[in-house]
Motif scaffolding. Sequence first.
Motif, short mmCIF file in Angstrom:
data_model
loop_
_atom_site.label_atom_id
_atom_site.label_comp_id
_atom_site.label_asym_id
_atom_site.label_seq_id
_atom_site.Cartn_x
_atom_site.Cartn_y
_atom_site.Cartn_z
N ASN A 1 0.81 -1.22 0.00
CA ASN A 1 0.00 0.00 0.00
C ASN A 1 0.84 1.27 0.00
OD1 ASN A 1 -2.53 -1.38 0.13
ND2 ASN A 1 -2.07 -1.85 2.26
N ALA A 2 2.15 1.15 -0.22
CA ALA A 2 3.01 2.33 -0.28
C ALA A 2 2.52 3.24 -1.40
CB ALA A 2 4.45 1.93 -0.50
N PRO A 3 2.54 4.56 -1.18
CA PRO A 3 2.00 5.47 -2.19
C PRO A 3 2.90 5.62 -3.42
CG PRO A 3 2.97 6.71 -0.39
CD PRO A 3 3.02 5.26 0.00
N TYR A 4 2.25 5.81 -4.55
CA TYR A 4 2.91 6.18 -5.80
C TYR A 4 2.43 7.59 -6.09
CZ TYR A 4 4.33 1.38 -6.74
OH TYR A 4 4.92 0.16 -6.68
N SER A 5 3.35 8.54 -6.24
CA SER A 5 2.92 9.91 -6.47
C SER A 5 3.91 10.64 -7.37
CB SER A 5 2.76 10.66 -5.14
OG SER A 5 3.99 10.70 -4.45
N ASN A 6 3.37 11.56 -8.16
CA ASN A 6 4.21 12.38 -9.02
C ASN A 6 5.14 13.23 -8.16
OD1 ASN A 6 3.09 11.77 -11.70
ND2 ASN A 6 1.22 12.65 -10.86
N ILE A 7 6.20 13.72 -8.77
CA ILE A 7 7.10 14.64 -8.08
C ILE A 7 6.82 16.06 -8.57
CG2 ILE A 7 8.89 12.93 -7.65
CD1 ILE A 7 10.38 14.01 -10.12
N GLU A 8 7.30 17.03 -7.83
CA GLU A 8 7.17 18.43 -8.24
C GLU A 8 8.39 18.83 -9.04
OE1 GLU A 8 6.44 21.70 -5.48
OE2 GLU A 8 5.16 20.32 -4.37
N THR A 9 8.16 19.48 -10.15
CA THR A 9 9.25 19.99 -10.98
C THR A 9 10.11 20.94 -10.17
OG1 THR A 9 7.91 19.78 -12.96
CG2 THR A 9 9.74 21.30 -13.08
N GLY A 10 11.43 20.75 -10.22
CA GLY A 10 12.36 21.65 -9.55
C GLY A 10 12.57 21.39 -8.08
N LYS A 11 11.90 20.41 -7.48
CA LYS A 11 12.04 20.11 -6.06
C LYS A 11 13.02 18.95 -5.87
CE LYS A 11 9.45 18.74 -1.95
NZ LYS A 11 8.14 18.36 -1.41
N LEU A 12 13.90 19.07 -4.88
CA LEU A 12 14.89 18.05 -4.60
C LEU A 12 14.24 16.90 -3.81
CD1 LEU A 12 18.00 17.59 -4.93
CD2 LEU A 12 18.22 18.45 -2.60
N TYR A 13 14.49 15.67 -4.27
CA TYR A 13 13.96 14.46 -3.61
C TYR A 13 15.09 13.51 -3.28
CZ TYR A 13 9.22 15.75 -5.00
OH TYR A 13 8.03 16.40 -5.15
N GLU A 14 14.84 12.69 -2.26
CA GLU A 14 15.77 11.62 -1.90
C GLU A 14 15.26 10.32 -2.50
OE1 GLU A 14 17.44 10.86 2.26
OE2 GLU A 14 15.96 9.26 2.03
N TYR A 15 16.15 9.58 -3.16
CA TYR A 15 15.81 8.29 -3.75
C TYR A 15 16.76 7.25 -3.18
CZ TYR A 15 13.49 11.28 -7.17
OH TYR A 15 12.71 12.23 -7.76
N LEU A 16 16.21 6.19 -2.57
CA LEU A 16 17.02 5.10 -2.03
C LEU A 16 16.83 3.88 -2.93
CD1 LEU A 16 18.90 4.02 0.16
CD2 LEU A 16 16.87 3.44 1.51
N PHE A 17 17.90 3.46 -3.57
CA PHE A 17 17.90 2.33 -4.49
C PHE A 17 18.27 1.05 -3.78
CE2 PHE A 17 18.54 5.96 -7.09
CZ PHE A 17 18.24 5.65 -8.41
N GLN A 18 17.61 -0.04 -4.12
CA GLN A 18 18.02 -1.38 -3.69
C GLN A 18 18.48 -2.11 -4.95
OE1 GLN A 18 17.80 -3.33 -0.45
NE2 GLN A 18 19.29 -4.24 -1.83
N PHE A 19 19.76 -2.37 -5.07
CA PHE A 19 20.28 -3.08 -6.22
C PHE A 19 20.01 -4.58 -6.07
CE2 PHE A 19 22.13 0.90 -6.41
CZ PHE A 19 23.11 1.07 -7.37
N MET A 20 20.15 -5.31 -7.15
CA MET A 20 20.04 -6.77 -7.09
C MET A 20 21.27 -7.31 -6.34
SD MET A 20 17.22 -7.44 -8.48
CE MET A 20 17.29 -9.20 -8.69
N PRO A 21 21.16 -8.52 -5.77
CA PRO A 21 22.30 -9.07 -5.03
C PRO A 21 23.46 -9.38 -5.97
CG PRO A 21 20.60 -10.73 -5.27
CD PRO A 21 20.03 -9.43 -5.79
N ILE A 22 24.67 -9.24 -5.42
CA ILE A 22 25.86 -9.43 -6.24
C ILE A 22 26.98 -10.01 -5.38
CG2 ILE A 22 26.65 -7.07 -5.85
CD1 ILE A 22 27.07 -8.56 -9.23
N GLY A 23 27.80 -10.80 -6.00
CA GLY A 23 29.06 -11.25 -5.42
C GLY A 23 30.11 -10.93 -6.47
#
Length: 180
Positions: free
Chosen positions: A80-102
């Motif tokens: 149920n996490a929200p999906y929402s548009n961003i505002e043009t010109g506003k700074l956002y934080e994005y946290l990426f989860q990469f696929m597992p790797i060795g």
Amino acid sequence: QFTTDTLTDSLCIVGFPKGLLYAKTNPGIELDGKPTDSDFFMKILDCYPDGRQFFVVQGAMNARAREWNRLYANGIEDDNAPYSNIETGKLYEYLFQFMPIGYTFGKGHRIKVLITSSDFPRYQSNANVPINDGEFFRRKPGDGRTYVFQGVEYAPRKSVQRIAFSPEFPTQIILPVYGK
């Protein structure tokens, strides 16, 4: 793109790399504060001493899914996490989860990080237009298709992406280093 200094010893990573990105998008100065959407990609490459570069792992992020990705990257599953548009010109934080790797970077190699807003044709290109809740706009670059958001017709548009790097906004790659 960003490249480390030459590694003085091998570096082994095992697990789930993460990326922390502080960025804003602007599809036009006249649109400041208006809703939009965008994509971001963070790639890690291994740069050999002879100049060759090889893909290691990548993280992908749709700006509208930033809250879902943040929860997922922190080990929380919430459908149920929200999906929402961003505002043009506003700074956002994005946290990426990469696929597992060795993977082991050899002594004398360098690590390169590429940050882009497209990876077409591997991923569908983003039209950089706001999207209505529960909808998705499929397209190919240059297809001429438009999208209607809240009664306004939008044509795909190019955006300028700006990445922040400072102690206050520490854009970074977090590697799961194995061993000492």
